[in-house]
Design a protein around this motif. Structure first.
Motif, PDB file in Angstrom:
ATOM      1  N   GLU A  34     -26.660  31.422   2.055  1.00 16.65           N
ATOM      2  CA  GLU A  34     -27.043  30.508   0.981  1.00 16.65           C
ATOM      3  C   GLU A  34     -28.488  30.049   1.154  1.00 16.65           C
ATOM      4  N   LYS A  35     -28.864  29.798   2.384  1.00 13.32           N
ATOM      5  CA  LYS A  35     -30.215  29.326   2.688  1.00 13.32           C
ATOM      6  C   LYS A  35     -31.263  30.367   2.323  1.00 13.32           C
ATOM      7  N   TYR A  60     -35.135  25.545  -4.383  1.00 15.72           N
ATOM      8  CA  TYR A  60     -35.391  24.682  -3.230  1.00 15.72           C
ATOM      9  C   TYR A  60     -34.489  23.448  -3.176  1.00 15.72           C
ATOM     10  N   PHE A  61     -33.841  23.096  -4.265  1.00 14.51           N
ATOM     11  CA  PHE A  61     -32.836  22.039  -4.216  1.00 14.51           C
ATOM     12  C   PHE A  61     -31.455  22.589  -3.854  1.00 14.51           C
ATOM     13  N   GLY A  62     -31.376  23.906  -3.635  1.00 12.38           N
ATOM     14  CA  GLY A  62     -30.145  24.514  -3.133  1.00 12.38           C
ATOM     15  C   GLY A  62     -29.084  24.803  -4.160  1.00 12.38           C
ATOM     16  N   LEU A  63     -29.420  24.722  -5.454  1.00 11.58           N
ATOM     17  CA  LEU A  63     -28.401  24.901  -6.485  1.00 11.58           C
ATOM     18  C   LEU A  63     -27.994  26.358  -6.643  1.00 11.58           C
ATOM     19  N   ASP A  85     -29.085  31.833  10.993  1.00 14.01           N
ATOM     20  CA  ASP A  85     -29.749  33.110  11.268  1.00 14.01           C
ATOM     21  C   ASP A  85     -31.053  33.273  10.496  1.00 14.01           C
ATOM     22  N   PHE A  86     -31.169  32.573   9.386  1.00 13.77           N
ATOM     23  CA  PHE A  86     -32.398  32.647   8.601  1.00 13.77           C
ATOM     24  C   PHE A  86     -33.256  31.432   8.888  1.00 13.77           C
ATOM     25  N   GLU A  87     -34.452  31.668   9.401  1.00 15.82           N
ATOM     26  CA  GLU A  87     -35.382  30.590   9.685  1.00 15.82           C
ATOM     27  C   GLU A  87     -36.502  30.589   8.651  1.00 15.82           C
ATOM     28  N   THR A  88     -36.770  29.428   8.112  1.00 21.68           N
ATOM     29  CA  THR A  88     -37.852  29.305   7.148  1.00 21.68           C
ATOM     30  C   THR A  88     -39.190  29.449   7.862  1.00 21.68           C
ATOM     31  N   PHE A  89     -40.253  29.583   7.088  1.00 20.81           N
ATOM     32  CA  PHE A  89     -41.595  29.678   7.674  1.00 20.81           C
ATOM     33  C   PHE A  89     -41.888  28.444   8.517  1.00 20.81           C
ATOM     34  N   TRP A  90     -41.518  27.285   8.025  1.00 20.25           N
ATOM     35  CA  TRP A  90     -41.762  26.040   8.760  1.00 20.25           C
ATOM     36  C   TRP A  90     -41.027  26.053  10.097  1.00 20.25           C
ATOM     37  N   GLU A  91     -39.786  26.488  10.099  1.00 20.73           N
ATOM     38  CA  GLU A  91     -38.994  26.510  11.329  1.00 20.73           C
ATOM     39  C   GLU A  91     -39.531  27.528  12.327  1.00 20.73           C
ATOM     40  N   ARG A  92     -40.031  28.662  11.820  1.00 20.26           N
ATOM     41  CA  ARG A  92     -40.508  29.708  12.718  1.00 20.26           C
ATOM     42  C   ARG A  92     -41.867  29.394  13.333  1.00 20.26           C
ATOM     43  N   TRP A  93     -42.743  28.776  12.566  1.00 17.87           N
ATOM     44  CA  TRP A  93     -44.111  28.607  13.039  1.00 17.87           C
ATOM     45  C   TRP A  93     -44.443  27.184  13.475  1.00 17.87           C
TER      46      TRP A  93
END
Length: 526
Positions: free
Chosen positions: A300-301, A142-145, A511-519
């Motif tokens: 990457e996301k 979640y820190f993107g490493l 192109d990839f949406e997280t759960f937060w972004e989708r709902w």
């Protein structure tokens, strides 16, 4: 190309895919297909708890509950990953990559490292190590490493990494046991090949259900031979039907059921090495699923969210008292055999397994599936995974001696180094390195200060040695790291390495949406 336009020209193609990632087959069909997905990983998801239970000396009636807990954790982890994580149709289950450090912890506790050799004392130590190590995985995700590693990955790296997922499992006991029942293994393998490759065009059922049909038929044959005393207890292929009726109807599975987790620093360090090996394997799985389903390579996301969610589910597995959770390569092989890549199907199967995990009869019934049947299933699926990995080489210049050398070298060391490591357990490898002898000169030079310094050096060095042993025992980690180093240090053009084509096939970060972004909608206004 806008996001509303079809991306068929930029994908790998979806030949042979009956149900894509976003398809939702009818519920009754999805239940059977979902259970089939889970049956492909039954062997491994049972093997890990049985190996741990045997090493800890766990009583038989507790072992049934232990196995059931693994299926409950698998169901929850799969639902979480497919809904909130990377949203790929990948089953989550017990990881072999974390088995080596788990066995090392068991051995250390039994030899008096923390006091007491009772299975509950061992298990709470194991839980504590998994929970703390998993928080590192959560942070890396979640820190993107982890996702930043993607820029160093090319098809030259991914191909041997995925191929080694299958090749590294060629010698599992379900296949290579010295008292193998080759007739039963051959029957299972032959039925899978018959249904998935020869009869798949005749009937849709053969195309969709080759695994569950093959397992059911082979199991019925083995059960019939066992009931008729043709196969007796102790022979490979024997089905102990009497064990099913002896099980409890409902298993009491709940958080901290074995006790409150305890944390020992040395055990945590060893488990972190297992988590790192699991991360490497999972990244390979993500690329394999994308390749099989004709999807763009993961962004990457998406990789970050997948690894982060695996970390959270490892924390959950520690709370529930199992041996961890990770993406399952067996499930990916099932996608190739059946053409069923539906996320919905995997979610339905996860719900079924989650419920079934609480049913003692189910756990005992699953345990009765003989090893030869599991072995036949493994041959078909692991072979599929090897082929999926090698198919990535179509993007690179195979006339390049550079590329041929890297792929060949990575695959060879990915098989050879783990074979060498198999000569030792963790303690044996430490003894071979002989850390005490390495730091002895410090003590001789200054008995007081030298002893303190040598102690710290030995503890640190021991953690490094354990990490080398665990990573070195994981074929795809060895091969993947070798390919990663060589591909990024040996000169080569982007076209030669396949990076130019790879970038064209990789999904955009948006192109990839997280759960937060989708709902919740934070990403929908863009």
């Amino acid at each position: 190309m806008t996001r509303d336009e079809p991306a068929a020209d930029d994908s790998e193609g979806t030949d042979g895919i009956e149900y894509g990632i976003d398809d939702r087959p009818p519920l009754d069909e999805s239940v059977v297909l979902g259970v089939q997905h889970y049956l492909t990983m039954v062997g491994a998801n049972i093997a890990v708890p049985l190996i741990l239970a045997d090493a800890m000396g766990m009583p038989d009636h507790i072992t049934v509950q232990f196995v059931g807990t693994f299926f409950v954790v698998s169901g929850v982890a799969t639902l979480a990953q497919t809904t909130f994580g990377n949203r790929y149709p990948i089953v989550q289950g017990a990881p072999f990559s974390m088995l080596a450090p788990a066995l090392a912890i068991i051995g250390a506790v039994q030899t008096g490292a923390v006091g007491g050799a009772d299975w509950q004392v061992i298990l709470v130590q194991l839980q504590g190590a998994i929970i703390v190590a998993a928080t590192v995985q959560v942070a890396l995700g979640y820190f993107g490493l982890v996702g930043k590693l993607r820029r160093f990955l090319s098809p030259v790296v991914i191909a041997p990494t995925i191929a080694l997922i299958g090749l590294a499992l060629f010698d599992v006991t379900q296949i290579t046991s010295d008292n193998q029942n080759w007739w039963l293994l051959g029957l299972t393998l032959g039925l899978i090949l018959l249904f998935s490759q020869y009869l798949d065009v005749k009937r849709k059922a053969f195309r969709l259900y080759p695994v569950i049909l093959a397992i059911a038929i082979a199991w019925l044959v083995a059960a019939g031979l066992s009931a008729g005393n043709v196969l007796v207890d102790g022979q490979p292929g024997y089905v102990p039907l009497e064990d099913v009726t002896d099980a409890s109807l409902i298993l009491p599975i709940y958080p901290f059921q074995w006790g409150t987790p305890e944390i020992t620093a040395a055990f945590v360090v060893g488990m972190i090495a297992g988590v790192l090996a699991s991360i490497v394997e999972s990244i390979g799985d993500y690329y394999a699923v994308a390749n099989l389903t004709g999807s763009a390579a993961p962004s990457e996301k998406r990789i970050n969210h997948g690894i982060g969610m695996e970390g959270l589910m490892n924390v959950f597995s520690g709370i529930m008292g199992t041996g961890g959770s990770t993406s399952y390569s067996e499930n990916i092989g099932a996608i190739g055999l059946t053409g069923v890549a539906s996320r919905y199907v995997v979610q339905v199967g996860a719900i079924v397994m989650l419920i079934a995990g609480f049913v003692g009869y189910f756990g005992q019934l699953i345990v009765t599936i003989p090893n030869p049947i599991i072995g036949g299933l493994f041959i078909a699926m692991f072979g599929q995974i090897v082929a999926v990995g090698l198919s990535n080489l179509k993007h690179v210049d195979l006339d390049s001696s550079r590329n041929v050398f890297i792929v060949g070298f990575a695959m060879f060391v990915g098989l050879a180094i783990p074979e060498y490591m198999a000569n030792f357990d963790t303690a044996g490898f430490r003894a071979t390195v002989d850390l005490a002898a390495a730091v002895a000169p410090l003590v001789e030079f200054d008995p007081i200060v030298g002893t303190v310094v040598a102690g710290w050096i030995e503890v640190t060095a021991q953690a490094v040695v354990d990490t080398i042993f665990i990573v070195g025992s994981t074929g795809m980690a060895v091969g993947g790291l070798a390919a990663l180093f060589l591909d990024n240090t040996i000169p080569g053009t982007r076209e030669e390495r396949g990076l130019a084509e790879w970038e064209r096939l990789t999904e955009d970060e948006s192109d990839f949406e997280t759960f937060w972004e989708r709902w919740v909608g934070t990403g929908r206004e863009k």
